[in-house]
Scaffold this active site. Structure first.
Site, PDB file in Angstrom:
ATOM      1  N   LYS A   1      45.994 -32.098  65.261  1.00 38.88           N
ATOM      2  CA  LYS A   1      45.359 -33.045  66.158  1.00 38.88           C
ATOM      3  C   LYS A   1      45.153 -33.008  67.596  1.00 38.88           C
ATOM      4  O   LYS A   1      46.046 -32.629  68.137  1.00 38.88           O
ATOM      5  CB  LYS A   1      45.439 -34.438  65.307  1.00 38.88           C
TER       6      LYS A   1
ATOM      7  N   ASP B   1      38.611 -27.718  46.079  1.00 39.82           N
ATOM      8  CA  ASP B   1      38.298 -29.118  46.979  1.00 39.82           C
ATOM      9  C   ASP B   1      38.767 -28.692  48.580  1.00 39.82           C
ATOM     10  O   ASP B   1      37.652 -29.322  49.582  1.00 39.82           O
ATOM     11  CB  ASP B   1      38.136 -30.614  46.872  1.00 39.82           C
ATOM     12  N   LEU B   2      39.808 -28.117  48.702  1.00 35.05           N
ATOM     13  CA  LEU B   2      39.692 -28.296  50.015  1.00 35.05           C
ATOM     14  C   LEU B   2      39.315 -27.184  50.978  1.00 35.05           C
ATOM     15  O   LEU B   2      39.041 -27.001  52.328  1.00 35.05           O
ATOM     16  CB  LEU B   2      41.399 -27.772  50.375  1.00 35.05           C
TER      17      LEU B   2
ATOM     18  N   HIS C   1      54.102 -36.452  57.664  1.00 34.38           N
ATOM     19  CA  HIS C   1      52.638 -37.244  58.893  1.00 34.38           C
ATOM     20  C   HIS C   1      53.592 -37.565  59.625  1.00 34.38           C
ATOM     21  O   HIS C   1      53.711 -37.250  60.512  1.00 34.38           O
ATOM     22  CB  HIS C   1      51.295 -37.654  57.534  1.00 34.38           C
TER      23      HIS C   1
ATOM     24  N   ASP D   1      53.981 -38.836  50.217  1.00 34.34           N
ATOM     25  CA  ASP D   1      52.482 -38.318  50.621  1.00 34.34           C
ATOM     26  C   ASP D   1      52.849 -38.577  51.601  1.00 34.34           C
ATOM     27  O   ASP D   1      51.451 -37.273  52.429  1.00 34.34           O
ATOM     28  CB  ASP D   1      51.712 -39.287  49.870  1.00 34.34           C
TER      29      ASP D   1
ATOM     30  N   GLY E   1      42.036 -19.993  46.196  1.00 31.35           N
ATOM     31  CA  GLY E   1      41.826 -21.467  45.438  1.00 31.35           C
ATOM     32  C   GLY E   1      40.552 -21.295  46.713  1.00 31.35           C
ATOM     33  O   GLY E   1      40.307 -22.641  46.705  1.00 31.35           O
ATOM     34  N   GLY E   2      39.724 -20.372  46.645  1.00 29.98           N
ATOM     35  CA  GLY E   2      38.344 -20.534  47.686  1.00 29.98           C
ATOM     36  C   GLY E   2      37.250 -21.650  46.914  1.00 29.98           C
ATOM     37  O   GLY E   2      36.466 -21.409  48.083  1.00 29.98           O
ATOM     38  N   THR E   3      37.657 -21.535  45.299  1.00 28.59           N
ATOM     39  CA  THR E   3      36.517 -21.928  44.807  1.00 28.59           C
ATOM     40  C   THR E   3      36.676 -23.948  44.986  1.00 28.59           C
ATOM     41  O   THR E   3      36.317 -24.546  44.426  1.00 28.59           O
ATOM     42  CB  THR E   3      35.798 -21.516  44.331  1.00 28.59           C
TER      43      THR E   3
END
Length: 480
Positions: free
Chosen positions: A182, A21-22, A240, A235, A17-19
């Site tokens: 973080k 958005d992430l 998270h 989500d 997936g190198g192209t």
């Protein structure tokens, strides 16, 4: 104070997936920053892999544009970018077929750390894992990185874990949750377990309640199709916020080591009580921006906001509630963990002096830092009047300009993959335990036919969420 950067071992990192958005927004800028700080060795190499038919030079130019778009201008040193791009390579590859796999095997080197980043949808995880194994590309010490969502319920999470386990063992799988990378999240552990001042007070005897907030100003934007099938619970809460809860509530591990930390987090999830319907508030944003206009289903009952009151059934936290909330289109962007300590057991001051309680807030974003509110006498004549003042430590102010660039979550986590450190990554049984707790809650509100309540875009959330606190004689900390 100058940050200490320890170079990692030479590596081959393949970004499937190198192209995407992430890769463009997060992964490649993070890698460039680690290169700029001297953490990436000369022998390191990054290989993009995607369906797009192009050569390495074309991908390098695409990466160059991404760096200029997502990094501040002052970080885009031409010489550094040129040197970074020289470490890139690219291969067109068919995740579901055979195209490109033989060529990828030919590019992999012996004697370097081997990592594969699955920056693709979960539906492709199995195919990628199978082909890496079938073509003899991934060694026994190779690492794979997978992005959330880790399933959408317990059954799919178990199936996904089983698929990955067919070709990789648990020590090779890095389930990435960027919140755990973080700086302030890790500082939470440093505050608790590195200071005798706090850990003895970190329990139901001294803590009145805990608030965990992740607020976003934006709506679902272009993610409507995905988000409407997940909602805030799947989500954000299941991963998270659950991770932030675990780090706040867990027992001290016997050492700061991956499985020791993750064992304690798992105990917290398993100690969570079921949540009563009266302790859940779900909402959808309305007003100048409307959730129902941002998704395809005009009758959607998916929540863009959720607030919950939780209890951890163990000796440390018996009777201390944890309040969680997350939402989109709120009045400000902010993520924080707030520890509200109890009042002093007896006040020696007159009633008009006031009775203040200590509050420790750990800010994840924006402006990462820690704020401890303590009670002092208000300066001036006129008797004893108490006032709260902050002992504020923002990283930028406390550590000064010489600290250098503080790595963001993806920078830290990707380098942890190369080091082989799984402490900040989720384990398979952790993921499954979180879904086992989450699924009955979702099934419950579906069975009851509940609709989310409306809340105004740019507000602090639904009025019902305020009442969730008010009925307990508490209030949410303002989102600023």
């Amino acid at each position: 104070m100058v940050s200490r950067v320890i170079p990692v071992d030479p590596f081959d990192l393949v970004i499937f997936g190198g192209t995407g958005d992430l890769a463009r927004r997060k992964i490649l800028p993070a890698l460039f920053r680690r290169f700029s700080d001297g953490q990436m060795p000369e022998e390191a190499r990054i290989i993009g892999a995607a369906r797009t038919e192009q050569d390495g030079a074309a991908w390098a130019e695409w990466v160059h544009k991404a760096l200029k778009e997502f990094l501040p201008k002052e970080e885009c040193d031409k010489a550094l970018i040129k040197a970074f791009l020289e470490r890139l390579d690219y291969l067109p590859i068919d995740a579901m077929g055979e195209g490109g796999w033989k060529e990828l095997k030919g590019k992999m080197r012996d004697g370097v750390t081997q990592a594969f980043y699955f920056s693709v949808g979960p539906s492709l995880f199995g195919a990628l894992a199978e082909r890496l194994h079938a073509h003899g590309i991934a060694r026994e010490d190779a690492r794979i990185v997978v992005e959330k969502p880790f399933g959408r319920d317990l059954a799919s999470a178990r199936a996904l874990n089983a698929t990955l386990a067919e070709h990789f063992n648990e020590t090779q799988i890095y389930r990435i949750d960027h919140y755990l990378g973080k700086e302030t999240v890790q500082n939470l552990m440093a505050i608790r377990f590195g200071n005798v001042l706090f850990e003895p007070l970190w329990n139901a005897q001294y803590v009145d309640h805990v608030q965990i907030t992740v607020a976003e100003e934006v709506g679902v934007d272009g993610r409507g199709a995905y988000y409407d099938k997940s909602g805030a619970m799947r989500d954000m809460v299941q991963n998270h916020l659950m991770q932030l809860l675990c780090l706040t509530a867990m027992e001290p591990p016997n050492r700061f080591e991956p499985d020791a930390v993750r064992d304690e987090k798992l105990k917290v999830i398993r100690a969570l009580d079921p949540v009563a319907p009266a302790d859940i508030v779900r909402g959808q944003y309305v007003g100048k921006q409307s959730y129902l206009e941002d998704v395809e289903d005009p009758s959607s009952r998916t929540e863009s906001y959720i607030a919950m009151k939780l209890h951890v059934s163990n000796w440390r936290w018996n009777g201390t509630p944890f309040y969680l909330r997350t939402g989109k289109c709120m009045k400000a962007r902010g993520s924080e963990i707030v520890i509200h300590f109890k009042d002093t057991p007896h006040s020696i001051f007159e009633e008009d002096a006031g009775n203040k309680a200590n509050v420790l807030s750990i800010r994840l974003q924006p402006n990462e830092g820690i704020d401890l509110r303590v009670t002092i006498k208000e300066p001036g004549p006129g008797g004893m009047r108490l006032v709260d003042v902050p002992l504020d430590m923002s990283f930028a102010d406390a550590l000064g300009p010489d600290v250098g660039h503080v790595p963001d979550a993806y920078e830290r986590l990707i380098m942890d993959v190369i080091r082989g450190n799984q402490t900040l990554f989720m384990r398979g049984d952790e993921v499954e335990a979180a879904w086992a707790w989450t699924d009955p809650i979702i099934e419950g509100w579906k069975a009851r036919g509940e609709k989310p309540v409306p809340y105004e875009t740019g507000s602090s959330g639904p009025e019902e969420a305020l009442m969730l606190m008010h009925r307990d004689g508490r209030r949410w900390r303002d989102i600023v």
